[in-house]
Every structure is written in structure tokens, then in C-alpha cells.
Design an enzyme around this catalytic site. Structure first.
Site, mmCIF file in Angstrom:
data_model
loop_
_atom_site.group_PDB
_atom_site.id
_atom_site.type_symbol
_atom_site.label_atom_id
_atom_site.label_comp_id
_atom_site.label_asym_id
_atom_site.label_seq_id
_atom_site.Cartn_x
_atom_site.Cartn_y
_atom_site.Cartn_z
ATOM 1 N N SER A 120 74.061 13.161 24.435
ATOM 2 C CA SER A 120 75.438 12.683 24.339
ATOM 3 C C SER A 120 76.415 13.802 24.692
ATOM 4 O O SER A 120 76.457 14.829 24.024
ATOM 5 C CB SER A 120 75.680 12.185 22.906
ATOM 6 O OG SER A 120 77.030 11.926 22.718
ATOM 7 N N HIS A 150 81.326 21.207 12.405
ATOM 8 C CA HIS A 150 82.565 20.620 11.885
ATOM 9 C C HIS A 150 83.426 21.760 11.338
ATOM 10 O O HIS A 150 82.895 22.737 10.799
ATOM 11 C CB HIS A 150 82.258 19.641 10.753
ATOM 12 C CG HIS A 150 81.614 18.376 11.238
ATOM 13 N ND1 HIS A 150 82.312 17.372 11.853
ATOM 14 C CD2 HIS A 150 80.318 17.977 11.215
ATOM 15 C CE1 HIS A 150 81.485 16.398 12.177
ATOM 16 N NE2 HIS A 150 80.263 16.741 11.808
ATOM 17 N N ALA A 202 57.599 26.514 15.872
ATOM 18 C CA ALA A 202 57.894 25.228 15.238
ATOM 19 C C ALA A 202 58.813 25.406 14.030
ATOM 20 O O ALA A 202 58.688 26.357 13.264
ATOM 21 C CB ALA A 202 56.582 24.576 14.798
ATOM 22 N N THR A 221 69.957 30.670 15.388
ATOM 23 C CA THR A 221 71.388 30.882 15.114
ATOM 24 C C THR A 221 71.979 31.989 15.984
ATOM 25 O O THR A 221 73.187 32.127 16.070
ATOM 26 C CB THR A 221 71.594 31.281 13.634
ATOM 27 O OG1 THR A 221 70.829 32.461 13.382
ATOM 28 C CG2 THR A 221 71.138 30.189 12.690
ATOM 29 N N LYS A 222 71.088 32.804 16.595
ATOM 30 C CA LYS A 222 71.574 33.925 17.419
ATOM 31 C C LYS A 222 70.780 33.962 18.718
ATOM 32 O O LYS A 222 69.704 33.349 18.814
ATOM 33 C CB LYS A 222 71.367 35.240 16.671
ATOM 34 C CG LYS A 222 72.200 35.337 15.407
ATOM 35 C CD LYS A 222 72.442 36.795 15.024
ATOM 36 C CE LYS A 222 73.527 36.904 13.967
ATOM 37 N NZ LYS A 222 73.082 36.541 12.615
HETATM 38 C C1 LIG Z 1 55.351 30.434 17.805
HETATM 39 C C2 LIG Z 1 53.896 30.217 18.138
HETATM 40 C C3 LIG Z 1 53.732 29.802 19.603
HETATM 41 C C4 LIG Z 1 53.231 31.565 17.919
HETATM 42 O O1 LIG Z 1 51.866 31.474 18.161
HETATM 43 P P1 LIG Z 1 50.995 32.846 18.160
HETATM 44 O O2 LIG Z 1 51.519 33.791 19.192
HETATM 45 O O3 LIG Z 1 49.578 32.437 18.242
HETATM 46 O O4 LIG Z 1 51.389 33.506 16.764
HETATM 47 P P2 LIG Z 1 50.478 33.748 15.484
HETATM 48 O O5 LIG Z 1 49.822 32.483 15.059
HETATM 49 O O6 LIG Z 1 49.638 34.939 15.769
HETATM 50 O O7 LIG Z 1 51.567 34.100 14.370
HETATM 51 C C5 LIG Z 1 52.196 35.357 14.292
HETATM 52 C C6 LIG Z 1 52.953 35.407 12.979
HETATM 53 O O8 LIG Z 1 54.045 34.482 13.017
HETATM 54 C C7 LIG Z 1 53.921 33.503 11.987
HETATM 55 N N1 LIG Z 1 54.294 32.218 12.584
HETATM 56 C C8 LIG Z 1 53.743 31.599 13.651
HETATM 57 N N2 LIG Z 1 54.378 30.471 13.943
HETATM 58 C C9 LIG Z 1 55.359 30.346 13.020
HETATM 59 C C10 LIG Z 1 56.353 29.376 12.802
HETATM 60 N N3 LIG Z 1 56.463 28.309 13.594
HETATM 61 N N4 LIG Z 1 57.230 29.558 11.791
HETATM 62 C C11 LIG Z 1 57.110 30.651 10.965
HETATM 63 N N5 LIG Z 1 56.189 31.620 11.135
HETATM 64 C C12 LIG Z 1 55.318 31.465 12.148
HETATM 65 C C13 LIG Z 1 52.457 33.522 11.599
HETATM 66 O O9 LIG Z 1 52.298 33.079 10.273
HETATM 67 C C14 LIG Z 1 52.136 34.990 11.764
HETATM 68 O O10 LIG Z 1 52.642 35.693 10.667
HETATM 69 P P3 LIG Z 1 51.834 36.941 10.027
HETATM 70 O O11 LIG Z 1 51.760 37.973 11.127
HETATM 71 O O12 LIG Z 1 52.678 37.360 8.856
HETATM 72 O O13 LIG Z 1 50.492 36.414 9.655
HETATM 73 C C15 LIG Z 1 53.244 29.109 17.263
HETATM 74 O O14 LIG Z 1 52.973 29.582 15.975
HETATM 75 C C16 LIG Z 1 54.104 27.856 17.162
HETATM 76 O O15 LIG Z 1 54.997 27.719 16.308
HETATM 77 N N6 LIG Z 1 53.834 26.895 18.074
HETATM 78 C C17 LIG Z 1 54.571 25.689 18.197
HETATM 79 C C18 LIG Z 1 53.636 24.474 18.134
HETATM 80 C C19 LIG Z 1 54.337 23.224 18.532
HETATM 81 O O16 LIG Z 1 55.483 22.980 18.157
HETATM 82 N N7 LIG Z 1 53.714 22.429 19.351
HETATM 83 C C20 LIG Z 1 54.329 21.261 19.913
HETATM 84 C C21 LIG Z 1 53.844 21.131 21.319
HETATM 85 S S1 LIG Z 1 54.690 19.881 22.220
#
Ligand SMILES: CC(C)(COP(=O)(O)OP(=O)(O)OC[C@H]1O[C@@H](n2cnc3c(N)ncnc32)[C@H](O)[C@@H]1OP(=O)(O)O)[C@@H](O)C(=O)NCCC(=O)NCCS
Length: 192
Positions: free
Chosen positions: A75, A121, A167, A172-173
Site C-alpha cells: 500500500s 504515528h 527470523a 531499527t537501524k
Molecule cells: C540468521 C540465520 C540465517 C543465521 O544462520 P547461521 O549463520 O547458521 O547462524 P547460527 O545458527 O550459527 O547462529 C549464530 C548465533 O545467532 C543466533 N541466532 C541465529 N538466528 C537467530 C535469530 N533468528 N534470532 C536470534 N538469534 C539468532 C544463534 O542462536 C547463535 O547464537 P550463539 O552464537 O549465542 O549460539 C538463521 O538463524 C535464520 O534466522 N534464518 C532464517 C530462517 C527463515 O526465516 N527461513 C524462512 C525461509 S523463506
């Protein structure tokens, strides 16, 4: 091609595949019709997984080969403009609202249930919040960005090229290019 067909038949059966094709065909025609009717500026070969909802007419620009999940809402307000780049995927039930400007670059993957809203807002004390003007600042997401499921990208944020947002993050930055950021608020945890 044959392999893809075989796996689709395996998943849905012949009748299922036929119904799916008819269903997808009609969504495509219907969505194109609505885009055309609303005067949206759209490119070639857009894919739709279901009905989407777009308002803002010619202030919404959609690139070639963009791909939309079902239930996406886009939108652009009277002073807003939205750009979605070529080959970019917008996941199901994502909401993008621009009172000024939201740009998503080429080749981005925006996972389902994302929110991108370039305004807050007004919240000055002494007046109802709902009657106050928006506080607006553009959002720019550069190319090749992947935003995980269920994130919120707030006003004034720029996400650099090739960045990954984990995920459920709240951004925010600004996030620098080729970094991975997670959490609330989103913080860079590493480089790619
Ligand atoms: C961000 C992301 C890509 C990182 O993957 P990665 O490089 O394999 O990272 P890791 O799993 O090694 O995580 C590294 C650290 O970040 C933390 N972490 C990973 N993803 C996180 C998230 N989404 N939110 C908060 N912390 C997160 C892990 O707990 C880990 O913390 P630690 O070092 O204290 O143990 C993955 O975790 C993620 O969020 N993927 C999104 C999945 C998704 O939305 N899929 C939809 C597809 S359409």
C-alpha cells in the site's frame, strides 16, 4: 523439465496437478487484471501464489519476474512510493506500507509475515495518537538481501546489499552490506 513434472505429479497426483494449474492460472489472470485496473507500474512475468492486495496505483512499481506469496499487502499512500525490484520474492502475508518511500532491490528474498512500514504515528503528549501526523522516513533494502520470517523493518532503515536478517528480528537501524543481523533490535552477529 520432465523431472519437475514427475515430482509435481508425485506431490499432487494428476487430478491435483490439473486443479492446481487451473487455480494458479486464474489467480494469475485475476491479479494481473487488478494490477492493470489499478494502474500499477508492473514488469513482465510476475508470479502469484494467490490473491494479493495492492493499493497506490502508479506509485507502486514492480519489476520483472517478481514473485508474490498469497495474501501480500502493498500500500502506497497519497504521497508514498513503493519499488520492488526484478527477480525479488515477497513471501506470503508480508505487508509493505509507504507513506513516503519503500524500495526493495533486485534478487531479494523477503520471507513470509514480514512488515515494512516507513512511518510511525505521532506520539506527542496532549493529543490523541490517532489524530497525529505520521513521522515518516524512507526504507531502502538493497539487492540480494534475505530477510527471515516474521521480521519488522522500521522507518528510516537501510539494509545493505547482500545482508541477511534472522527470523523474527526487528530492524531499527541500518545494517551494513554482507552482514548477518539477528534479534530485537537487530544487531550484526557476523559477516557472510
Ligand atoms: C540468521 C540465520 C540465517 C543465521 O544462520 P547461521 O549463520 O547458521 O547462524 P547460527 O545458527 O550459527 O547462529 C549464530 C548465533 O545467532 C543466533 N541466532 C541465529 N538466528 C537467530 C535469530 N533468528 N534470532 C536470534 N538469534 C539468532 C544463534 O542462536 C547463535 O547464537 P550463539 O552464537 O549465542 O549460539 C538463521 O538463524 C535464520 O534466522 N534464518 C532464517 C530462517 C527463515 O526465516 N527461513 C524462512 C525461509 S523463506
Amino acid at each position: 523439465m520432465f523431472k519437475k513434472f514427475k515430482s509435481l505429479v508425485w506431490q499432487h497426483g494428476f487430478i491435483g496437478l490439473l486443479l492446481l494449474s487451473i487455480y494458479q492460472f486464474w489467480w494469475k489472470i485475476f491479479n494481473y487484471f487488478i494490477l492493470f485496473l489499478k494502474g500499477v507500474d508492473f514488469g513482465k512475468n510476475i508470479k502469484f501464489e494467490g490473491l494479493i492486495n495492492i493499493s497506490g496505483g502508479k506509485r507502486v512499481h514492480i519489476g520483472n519476474n517478481a514473485h508474490f506469496g498469497a495474501g501480500v499487502i502493498i500500500s502506497a499512500g497519497p504521497d508514498g512510493e513503493i519499488f520492488i525490484g526484478d527477480d525479488t520474492y515477497i513471501g506470503t502475508h508480508t505487508i509493505i506500507i509507504a507513506n513516503k518511500y519503500v524500495k526493495i532491490g533486485n534478487n531479494c528474498l523477503i520471507s513470509p509475515f514480514n512488515y515494512m512500514i516507513d512511518s510511525n504515528h505521532g506520539i506527542a503528549l496532549g493529543k490523541l495518537i490517532r489524530l497525529q501526523d505520521y513521522d515518516v522516513d524512507p526504507i531502502v533494502i538493497e539487492s540480494d538481501v534475505w530477510i527471515g520470517v516474521g521480521c519488522a523493518v522500521l522507518k528510516g532503515v537501510k539494509i545493505g546489499e547482500g545482508a541477511v536478517i534472522g527470523a523474527r528480528a526487528v530492524v531499527t537501524k541500518d545494517i551494513p552490506p554482507y552482514t548477518i543481523a539477528v534479534g530485537v533490535p537487530a544487531k550484526v552477529i557476523k559477516k557472510r
